[in-house]
Design a protein around this motif. Structure first.
Motif, PDB file in Angstrom:
ATOM      1  N   ALA A 110      12.737   8.718  29.220  1.00 42.70           N
ATOM      2  CA  ALA A 110      14.072   9.260  29.491  1.00 42.70           C
ATOM      3  C   ALA A 110      14.414   9.159  30.977  1.00 42.70           C
ATOM      4  CB  ALA A 110      14.143  10.717  29.024  1.00 42.70           C
ATOM      5  N   ARG A 111      13.395   9.395  31.821  1.00 40.60           N
ATOM      6  CA  ARG A 111      13.648   9.397  33.269  1.00 40.60           C
ATOM      7  C   ARG A 111      13.922   8.001  33.822  1.00 40.60           C
ATOM      8  NH1 ARG A 111       9.322  13.317  33.491  1.00 40.60           N
ATOM      9  NH2 ARG A 111       7.818  11.659  33.810  1.00 40.60           N
ATOM     10  N   ILE A 112      13.170   7.024  33.345  1.00 40.53           N
ATOM     11  CA  ILE A 112      13.177   5.751  34.073  1.00 40.53           C
ATOM     12  C   ILE A 112      13.947   4.621  33.402  1.00 40.53           C
ATOM     13  CG2 ILE A 112      10.993   6.223  35.227  1.00 40.53           C
ATOM     14  CD1 ILE A 112       9.649   4.372  33.217  1.00 40.53           C
ATOM     15  N   SER A 113      14.261   4.758  32.120  1.00 43.58           N
ATOM     16  CA  SER A 113      14.787   3.555  31.445  1.00 43.58           C
ATOM     17  C   SER A 113      16.298   3.593  31.250  1.00 43.58           C
ATOM     18  CB  SER A 113      14.098   3.371  30.088  1.00 43.58           C
ATOM     19  OG  SER A 113      14.514   4.358  29.183  1.00 43.58           O
ATOM     20  N   ASP A 114      16.855   2.402  31.069  1.00 44.19           N
ATOM     21  CA  ASP A 114      18.279   2.262  30.740  1.00 44.19           C
ATOM     22  C   ASP A 114      18.470   2.141  29.232  1.00 44.19           C
ATOM     23  OD1 ASP A 114      19.326   1.954  33.528  1.00 44.19           O
ATOM     24  OD2 ASP A 114      17.931   0.283  33.487  1.00 44.19           O
TER      25      ASP A 114
END
Lengths: 263, 220
Positions: free
Chosen positions: A222-226
């Motif tokens: 959730a934090r890092i992906s598009d």
């Protein structure tokens, strides 16, 4: 009745396209008709329970599974329109363009300098010692490690702390100028501080690179992906913009998995 | 997918949703009592509504704190995330509705024993509508019923019409009889508070739709 919606993510053109990919370990089918696009300069996360096929799929993207005996792949995977499973594809060149970072940092038992210099030397990317030194400095700087290691480039890479070893492995990849970086649980062996550094680096790297990452940590996805792809028993259940996936997934199975209710 | 044990999130969220329902019931009671205090000119009842608002405010902060803790410790996603966010918003809306009820009660005390105006008959109707909208919201929240929440909006337009008719009539009366300006203004405040209560109910309904479906937006 409702006049607005949570917005998704603007997608650029896909750099890799998987089309109806099946994968078998012997007779066992591990992937079932997987079709998805890896978007240029975006981070695509793959989530799902153990054995769902997410790592298998990731390894299909640079033919890393070729090294496993008695396996079989069908369907198509295109890199910039080129079928990577077509006869005659140069695997060294493919893996230079589509590099991989593993769960456990795996520096060579060599000096820090030689680890980074390995790829450019093998691939003949440099002509002079100076050019090589420039690539080494640029790559290590890019992962934020230069200040820590610049005075000890001849030290064995394996003497670095684990988090720095993983950063070094990413720097080793950058030295050969890949287009796509595959990451298989790159932070799962690291402490929270080292994990945060890897995550920040992923954010920073997507300006120039395309990243596909497998993670068990849903909050990390959730934090890092598009974009997020949810795999389940070899099927791709849902592929959505990450903000959508984690606020209003379209599939009930996805909802069950990401809310931790899977029995 | 069978659910073997209730998740920790579910256990904690059950407490939050139970507080939201309690808060809704308290606010509904406060609005109902405010109308009785107004119609029957009961200052003591009005004072008890003003005093009772502290309990409503306390619940709002308890719900907010529990939601913040649940977000920080459980990092909910998807439907769970929406339920926590919606509950926080609903608690804030309910708290404001409680303030409007207390506002009517304060007006009742200001009016003391001045004779009421005839126009008052439409105001209890507004109060009943407000209470019905809130009851439907609480039920829709409990049942996770987006359709029921959407239907709350239809009632709001009836409330708006009533408010405008009360407003226009009071202005007319004030023009005709300057000696009732104070009383008419007090009643206008009450009507305005009831109209605002209905608007807050619509906000709650929107949050329930978001909680259930993920659709985020204003009802048109």
């Amino acid at each position: 009745m409702i006049s607005s919606r949570i917005s998704g993510v603007e997608a650029k053109k896909p750099i890799m396209v998987a089309h109806e990919v099946d994968f078998y370990y012997g007779p066992a089918k591990a992937l079932n008709q997987i079709s998805l696009e890896i978007h240029h300069q975006k981070v695509t996360a793959m989530i799902g329970p153990s054995g769902c096929g997410k790592s298998t799929f990731l390894r299909c993207l640079n033919r890393m599974n070729d090294t496993i005996p008695n396996t079989h792949v069908s369907g198509k995977i295109l890199l910039d329109g080129m079928d990577i499973y077509a006869p005659g594809v140069d695997l060294t060149l493919l893996r230079q363009r589509v590099g991989m970072v593993f769960q456990k940092p795996n520096p060579f038992p060599q000096s820090i300098f030689d680890n980074i210099a390995f790829g450019p030397r093998i691939l003949g990317l440099v002509r002079t010692r100076n050019e090589l030194a420039e690539i080494v400095e640029r790559s290590i700087t890019r992962v934020g490690l230069w200040e820590s290691v610049k005075d000890g480039l001849n030290q064995p890479a394996l003497e670095l702390p684990l988090g720095q070893q993983q950063l070094l492995c990413i720097a080793r990849l950058l030295a050969v100028q890949p287009e796509v970086i595959l990451m298989d649980e790159p932070a799962s062996a690291l402490d929270p501080i080292a994990t945060e550094r890897i995550e920040s680096l992923i954010h920073e790297l997507k300006v120039d690179y395309t990243i596909a990452i497998v993670t068990h940590n849903m909050q990390q996805a959730a934090r890092i992906s598009d974009f997020t792809a949810f795999f389940w028993l070899g099927d791709l259940i849902e592929f959505s913009a990450t903000p959508i996936m984690f606020t209003r997934p379209q599939n009930e199975l996805t909802e069950t998995y990401i809310t931790g209710r899977m029995g | 997918m069978s659910q073997i044990i209730q998740t920790f999130f579910d256990q904690e969220f059950t407490k939050i949703s139970s507080d939201v329902v309690s808060m809704g019931d308290l606010v509904n009671q406060a609005i109902h009592n405010a109308l009785i205090a107004l119609i029957e000119q009961k200052s003591k009842l009005a004072q008890s509504i003003i005093d009772g608002d502290k309990e409503i405010n306390g619940l709002r902060f308890r719900i907010e704190e529990a939601c913040v803790q649940l977000l920080a410790t459980q990092q909910p996603a998807a439907g769970d995330l929406r339920a926590v966010i919606a509950s926080m918003h609903i608690a804030v809306e309910l708290e404001r509705m409680g303030d409007y009820a207390a506002g009517i009660a304060k007006t009742v005390i200001l009016m003391k024993e001045e004779p009421l105006l005839k126009i008052l008959k439409k105001i209890p109707h507004m109060g009943e509508l407000g209470c019905a909208m809130l009851t439907d919201c609480v039920q829709a929240y409990t049942d996770r019923d987006a359709e029921k929440a959407r239907r709350v909006v239809a009632v709001d337009s009836e409330m708006d019409q009533l408010y405008h008719s009360v407003f226009e009539r009071l202005v007319e009366l004030m023009a005709e009889k300057p000696d009732i300006v104070f009383r008419a203004t007090y009643l206008m405040w009450c009507a305005h508070n009831l109209e605002r209560i209905a608007d807050r109910a619509v906000n709650i309904a929107e949050r329930i739709v978001f909680m259930v479906t993920g659709d985020l937006g204003e009802f048109e």
